[in-house]
Design a protein around this motif. Structure first.
Motif, short mmCIF file in Angstrom:
data_model
loop_
_atom_site.label_atom_id
_atom_site.label_comp_id
_atom_site.label_asym_id
_atom_site.label_seq_id
_atom_site.Cartn_x
_atom_site.Cartn_y
_atom_site.Cartn_z
N ILE A 148 30.38 -28.41 38.33
CA ILE A 148 31.63 -28.52 37.57
C ILE A 148 31.39 -29.40 36.34
CG2 ILE A 148 33.95 -29.57 37.62
CD1 ILE A 148 34.18 -28.60 40.55
N LEU A 149 30.72 -30.54 36.57
CA LEU A 149 30.47 -31.47 35.46
C LEU A 149 29.51 -30.86 34.45
CD1 LEU A 149 30.07 -34.72 37.62
CD2 LEU A 149 32.08 -34.03 36.29
N ASP A 150 28.51 -30.18 34.97
CA ASP A 150 27.48 -29.60 34.09
C ASP A 150 28.01 -28.42 33.29
OD1 ASP A 150 24.89 -29.26 33.07
OD2 ASP A 150 24.37 -27.80 34.62
N LYS A 151 28.71 -27.51 33.96
CA LYS A 151 29.13 -26.26 33.30
C LYS A 151 30.61 -26.27 32.87
CE LYS A 151 25.14 -24.30 34.20
NZ LYS A 151 24.10 -24.63 33.25
N ARG A 164 21.18 -27.00 34.88
CA ARG A 164 20.86 -25.75 35.59
C ARG A 164 20.66 -24.66 34.53
NH1 ARG A 164 21.33 -23.73 40.70
NH2 ARG A 164 22.04 -21.58 40.82
N PRO A 165 19.55 -24.76 33.81
CA PRO A 165 19.35 -23.84 32.68
C PRO A 165 19.15 -22.40 33.13
CG PRO A 165 17.63 -25.55 32.75
CD PRO A 165 18.43 -25.69 33.99
N ALA A 166 19.65 -21.49 32.31
CA ALA A 166 19.49 -20.05 32.60
C ALA A 166 18.00 -19.75 32.72
CB ALA A 166 20.11 -19.24 31.46
N GLY A 167 17.68 -18.92 33.70
CA GLY A 167 16.28 -18.55 33.91
C GLY A 167 15.60 -19.41 34.96
N LEU A 168 16.14 -20.61 35.19
CA LEU A 168 15.52 -21.50 36.19
C LEU A 168 16.31 -21.54 37.50
CD1 LEU A 168 14.22 -24.93 34.78
CD2 LEU A 168 12.94 -23.17 35.97
N GLU A 169 17.41 -20.77 37.55
CA GLU A 169 18.31 -20.89 38.72
C GLU A 169 17.60 -20.60 40.04
OE1 GLU A 169 19.26 -18.92 36.07
OE2 GLU A 169 21.40 -19.20 35.63
N ALA A 170 16.79 -19.54 40.06
CA ALA A 170 16.15 -19.16 41.33
C ALA A 170 15.20 -20.25 41.79
CB ALA A 170 15.41 -17.83 41.16
N GLU A 171 14.45 -20.82 40.85
CA GLU A 171 13.51 -21.91 41.17
C GLU A 171 14.28 -23.15 41.65
OE1 GLU A 171 10.41 -21.93 41.35
OE2 GLU A 171 9.68 -23.97 41.02
N ILE A 172 15.36 -23.46 40.95
CA ILE A 172 16.19 -24.62 41.33
C ILE A 172 16.75 -24.41 42.74
CG2 ILE A 172 18.40 -25.77 40.83
CD1 ILE A 172 17.74 -25.42 37.82
N ASP A 173 17.26 -23.21 43.01
CA ASP A 173 17.84 -22.94 44.33
C ASP A 173 16.80 -23.07 45.44
OD1 ASP A 173 20.31 -22.57 43.23
OD2 ASP A 173 20.22 -20.38 43.21
N ALA A 174 15.58 -22.59 45.16
CA ALA A 174 14.53 -22.67 46.18
C ALA A 174 14.17 -24.13 46.45
CB ALA A 174 13.30 -21.87 45.72
N TRP A 222 8.62 -33.09 36.72
CA TRP A 222 9.87 -32.90 37.44
C TRP A 222 9.67 -31.84 38.50
CZ3 TRP A 222 11.93 -37.10 35.86
CH2 TRP A 222 11.80 -37.51 34.53
N LEU A 223 10.59 -31.76 39.46
CA LEU A 223 10.35 -30.88 40.61
C LEU A 223 10.31 -29.40 40.26
CD1 LEU A 223 12.24 -32.49 43.62
CD2 LEU A 223 9.78 -32.14 43.35
N THR A 224 11.04 -29.02 39.19
CA THR A 224 11.03 -27.60 38.84
C THR A 224 10.18 -27.36 37.59
OG1 THR A 224 13.10 -27.91 37.65
CG2 THR A 224 13.26 -27.04 39.89
N GLY A 225 9.35 -28.32 37.19
CA GLY A 225 8.45 -28.09 36.06
C GLY A 225 8.59 -29.15 34.98
N ASP A 226 8.76 -28.69 33.73
CA ASP A 226 8.70 -29.66 32.63
C ASP A 226 10.07 -30.12 32.13
OD1 ASP A 226 9.53 -27.39 31.42
OD2 ASP A 226 7.80 -27.17 30.08
N ARG A 227 11.15 -29.72 32.81
CA ARG A 227 12.43 -30.31 32.42
C ARG A 227 13.23 -30.76 33.64
NH1 ARG A 227 15.49 -25.55 29.19
NH2 ARG A 227 17.27 -26.92 29.46
N LEU A 228 13.95 -31.84 33.41
CA LEU A 228 14.74 -32.44 34.49
C LEU A 228 15.94 -31.54 34.80
CD1 LEU A 228 15.55 -36.14 34.78
CD2 LEU A 228 17.46 -34.56 34.83
N THR A 229 16.18 -31.28 36.08
CA THR A 229 17.30 -30.43 36.47
C THR A 229 18.08 -31.08 37.62
OG1 THR A 229 16.12 -29.23 38.19
CG2 THR A 229 15.95 -28.34 35.94
N GLU A 230 19.10 -30.38 38.09
CA GLU A 230 19.89 -30.90 39.22
C GLU A 230 19.02 -31.14 40.45
OE1 GLU A 230 22.87 -27.72 39.95
OE2 GLU A 230 21.51 -27.00 41.51
N SER A 231 17.90 -30.45 40.57
CA SER A 231 17.02 -30.66 41.73
C SER A 231 16.49 -32.10 41.75
CB SER A 231 15.82 -29.70 41.70
OG SER A 231 16.27 -28.38 41.78
#
Ligand SMILES: N[C@@H](CCC(=O)N[C@@H](CS)C(=O)NCC(=O)O)C(=O)O
Length: 316
Positions: A148-151, A164-174, A222-231
């Motif tokens: 909610i805060l992010d989007k 939660r950038p577009a294209g990274l959602e599946a990786e973030i979810d995993a 970072w856990l999903t690569g080179d940018r910080l995400t909700e993960s």
């Protein structure tokens, strides 16, 4: 907890478990989003919402970190409860740098739930996103509130960061799924296990997840690569509590974090970001966890541990 809108005091040791003594977390009951298509009329507006949090609570601190990363401090008010869970659950006492509830004038968090639903049944958990306009709870699930805060509040955000950038959602979810089962909730499954078997199962998963994080973080910042995400927010809230509470109180003591150099360096990178550092109050974390009577009947709070990686917080 609340049963049909009535507070039932004698709930403290009662954590739901399955036939083998495995801790079962309650599902969150309020799951609305904010936006033009919301049927209840929740729209993103400055000054309309209040976020109830506890600095002890990893789930609530996810939302606090997201709020500050997005620069929404002047858009949404924050109200922090006393870190100690008492007979009436979370309370607004103003002690230890916490808040009184200026919006609803409540003394206890369970009153917020009965204001929203006079017949509510369930635990009165934080975080809660409260709408002043319709006087109800929008959402009490941290993973939703972060989004909610992010989007939903993106247009009012003052910081340009997409969690939660577009294209990274599946990786973030995993990554999130792995973190939730083995780490975020894994430590609770170890701490609240009702049998040796349930405990051993959980603790093996906790350290299996730390092994997995160490491997990933040896090759990426970072856990999903080179940018910080909700993960990374999800990993952080459990990591920063690991040695303050989970290692000892929840018996997650197979190895200290110093056995994981890449994870420790990652924790240092996160602590260097003000939005992360500002969510950490070690005194609240210790006071809160060690007030869980079922696990620590005397209520004595340990003096240590002294942790080098928390030194920068003291200087700040
Ligand atoms: N699913 C919730 C879980 C929140 C939660 O369990 N919060 C704990 C604090 S760490 C709480 O408020 N516990 C009070 C209780 O269980 O009565 C979320 O992620 O938002």
């Amino acid at each position: 907890m609340l049963v049909n809108g009535q507070w039932t005091e004698n709930w403290q040791p009662v954590q739901k478990s399955d036939a083998d003594g495995r801790f079962i977390r309650q599902h969150s009951g309020f799951r609305d989003r904010i936006g033009a298509d919301n049927a209840k009329g929740f729209t993103a507006e400055a000054g309309r919402y209040q976020l109830y949090v506890a600095y002890i609570c990893p789930w609530a601190c996810r939302t606090l970190i997201a709020l500050r990363l997005k620069g929404l401090e002047d858009v949404i008010d924050v109200c922090a409860v006393d870190p100690r869970l008492g007979d009436q659950g979370w309370a607004f006492t103003g002690r230890d740098g916490t808040d009184f509830d200026r919006v609803n004038g409540a003394n206890y968090m369970h009153e917020i739930y009965t204001l929203a639903d006079p017949t509510h049944t369930g635990r009165a958990t934080v975080p809660v996103l409260w709408d002043r306009k319709t006087r109800t709870i929008v959402n009490n699930e941290s993973s939703d509130i972060v989004r909610i805060l992010d989007k939903d509040f993106a247009a009012l955000a003052t910081q340009d960061i997409d969690l939660r950038p577009a294209g990274l959602e599946a990786e973030i979810d995993a990554v999130n799924e792995r973190l939730y089962g083995g780490f975020n909730n894994g430590v609770y499954r170890a701490g609240f296990a009702g049998t040796q078997k349930a405990y051993e199962e959980a603790v093996a998963e906790v350290f299996g997840t730390l092994d997995w994080m160490e491997e990933r973080l040896a090759h990426a910042d970072w856990l999903t690569g080179d940018r910080l995400t909700e993960s990374d927010i999800r990993a952080f809230v459990t990591l920063v509590r690991f040695e303050l509470a989970y290692y000892s109180l929840f018996k997650c003591n197979l190895r200290p974090l110093s056995a994981y150099p890449a994870v420790l360096a990652y924790l240092g990178r996160l602590l260097a970001i003000p939005a992360f550092a500002a969510s950490v109050r070690p005194d609240h974390i210790k006071a809160g966890y060690y007030s869980i009577k079922a696990l620590n009947p005397t209520g004595i709070v340990p003096a240590g541990p002294e942790l080098d990686y928390l030194e920068p917080l003291r200087a700040a």
